[in-house]
Design an enzyme around this catalytic site. Structure first.
Site, PDB file in Angstrom:
ATOM      1  N   ASP A  66       0.860  -1.178   0.000  1.00 11.18           N
ATOM      2  CA  ASP A  66       0.000   0.000   0.000  1.00 11.18           C
ATOM      3  C   ASP A  66       0.898   1.229   0.000  1.00 11.18           C
ATOM      4  O   ASP A  66       1.601   1.488   0.982  1.00 11.18           O
ATOM      5  CB  ASP A  66      -0.896  -0.014   1.245  1.00 11.18           C
ATOM      6  CG  ASP A  66      -1.861   1.162   1.306  1.00 11.18           C
ATOM      7  OD1 ASP A  66      -1.710   2.117   0.510  1.00 11.18           O
ATOM      8  OD2 ASP A  66      -2.773   1.139   2.154  1.00 11.18           O
ATOM      9  N   SER A 144       1.418  11.859 -16.571  1.00 12.54           N
ATOM     10  CA  SER A 144       0.285  12.062 -17.470  1.00 12.54           C
ATOM     11  C   SER A 144       0.548  13.308 -18.295  1.00 12.54           C
ATOM     12  O   SER A 144       1.422  14.120 -17.959  1.00 12.54           O
ATOM     13  CB  SER A 144      -0.990  12.231 -16.630  1.00 12.54           C
ATOM     14  OG  SER A 144      -2.043  12.768 -17.400  1.00 12.54           O
ATOM     15  N   TYR A 157      -5.730  16.796  -9.759  1.00 10.28           N
ATOM     16  CA  TYR A 157      -4.948  15.766 -10.444  1.00 10.28           C
ATOM     17  C   TYR A 157      -3.683  16.377 -11.059  1.00 10.28           C
ATOM     18  O   TYR A 157      -2.579  15.859 -10.872  1.00 10.28           O
ATOM     19  CB  TYR A 157      -5.799  15.106 -11.522  1.00 10.28           C
ATOM     20  CG  TYR A 157      -5.131  13.969 -12.257  1.00 10.28           C
ATOM     21  CD1 TYR A 157      -4.677  12.845 -11.574  1.00 10.28           C
ATOM     22  CD2 TYR A 157      -4.976  13.993 -13.649  1.00 10.28           C
ATOM     23  CE1 TYR A 157      -4.085  11.791 -12.244  1.00 10.28           C
ATOM     24  CE2 TYR A 157      -4.382  12.934 -14.320  1.00 10.28           C
ATOM     25  CZ  TYR A 157      -3.943  11.842 -13.613  1.00 10.28           C
ATOM     26  OH  TYR A 157      -3.350  10.795 -14.282  1.00 10.28           O
ATOM     27  N   LYS A 161       0.354  15.650 -10.183  1.00 11.79           N
ATOM     28  CA  LYS A 161       1.282  15.181 -11.215  1.00 11.79           C
ATOM     29  C   LYS A 161       2.411  16.191 -11.443  1.00 11.79           C
ATOM     30  O   LYS A 161       3.551  15.791 -11.715  1.00 11.79           O
ATOM     31  CB  LYS A 161       0.529  14.913 -12.518  1.00 11.79           C
ATOM     32  CG  LYS A 161      -0.413  13.711 -12.449  1.00 11.79           C
ATOM     33  CD  LYS A 161       0.340  12.431 -12.124  1.00 11.79           C
ATOM     34  CE  LYS A 161      -0.564  11.207 -12.172  1.00 11.79           C
ATOM     35  NZ  LYS A 161       0.155   9.953 -11.846  1.00 11.79           N
TER      36      LYS A 161
END
Length: 295
Positions: A66, A144, A157, A161
């Site tokens: 995890d 991304s 998000y 990133k």
């Protein structure tokens, strides 16, 4: 065949992580496919992957890990290192919050950074001491196109990133004397379940105060789903897995950033910023490397 490596992949229960773990095993590498809650939520995924490996005579093991739990990360890495040295770490585990940025609570933002950013910090800190002792290793981090651009409804998000890209690129420079590379993969939209599992903001009062904009999240996610349903080869997630295999088997030095899928202008961004970054490093290198400075 390329030299076989021992590779740890995070977030391998589904999506790009699962495809990458399989592709690497098929390429002859020894793969530790990690996922959280291996005896609970992901029990079926782990059993199916173990069965696939056994039925196809592949060197792949599923392990509990995890990325939000430092003890889990350290214990798993230690157990693997006791069996065989980890040559490559692939930081794939991630989550894609999508919605009005202001409507995400502080607790939500911290939770998503805990996976996308601090999860990488934990895994890197776990594997790097042994890699540095061996003067070899490779870190590959799944970013991304959102790691290079800011987009409406992807603020949290993108922020996570952007943060991880800064961290991972800096590692690349600092680890150079140890023969270790830290590389970033920047996929555009690919057909995985990230769209289906994208967390929405929890502050509905703030979200509703934006009026018609509150529906932007559903419209954007719907657009991605429609795009993936067209089965465009450019959105096939197997492309990302194949690129990772190719990158691992390439000779050093490798490019810090690798874009996969529809460009979206990422390649141009990388090409434009690379010489600026290089000039900055050239100026700083004598200082941080302790090299002689010409009078």
């Amino acid at each position: 065949m390329a030299i076989p490596h021992t590779i740890l992949v995070t977030g391998a229960s589904r999506g790009i992580g699962l495809l990458t773990a399989k592709a690497l095993a098929e390429a002859g590498h020894y793969v530790y496919a990690s996922m959280r809650d291996i005896d609970g939520k992901n029990k079926e995924a782990a059993e199916q992957l173990n069965a696939w490996a056994k039925n196809n005579s592949q060197n792949l093991e599923t392990v509990e890990l995890d990325v939000t739990d430092e003890n889990s990360v350290e214990n798993t890495v230690r157990a693997i290192e006791n069996a065989r040295p980890i040559d490559v770490l692939i930081n794939n585990a991630g989550i894609m919050p999508t919605g009005l940025t202001e409507a995400y609570t502080v607790d939500q933002v911290q939770d998503y950074f805990d996976v996308n950013m601090f999860g990488i910090v934990r895994t890197c800190r776990a594997v790097l001491p042994q890699m540095r002792k061996r003067n070899s290793g490779l870190l590959i981090h799944l970013s991304s196109a959102a790691g290079r651009f800011a987009m409406p409804f992807f603020g949290v998000y993108c922020a996570s990133k952007w943060a991880m890209e800064a961290y991972c690129e800096t590692l690349h420079y600092e680890l150079e004397p140890f023969g270790i590379e830290s590389l970033i993969i920047e996929p555009s939209g690919h057909g995985t379940d990230l769209v289906d599992t994208a967390p929405a903001p929890q502050d509905n009062q703030v979200a509703n105060s934006y009026g018609p904009l509150v529906g932007g999240r559903d419209r954007l996610l719907g657009m991605f789903k429609s795009m993936f349903e067209q089965n465009d080869p450019g959105t096939d997630a197997n492309n990302v897995a194949a690129k990772i295999v190719k990158l691992i088997e390439a000779e050093s030095p490798r490019a810090i950033r690798t874009q996969v899928g529809h460009d979206m202008g990422v390649e141009t961004m990388n090409e434009v910023t690379a010489p600026i970054q290089a000039d900055l490093l050239d100026g700083l290198r004598p200082v941080y490397m302790g090299e002689p400075v010409d009078a």
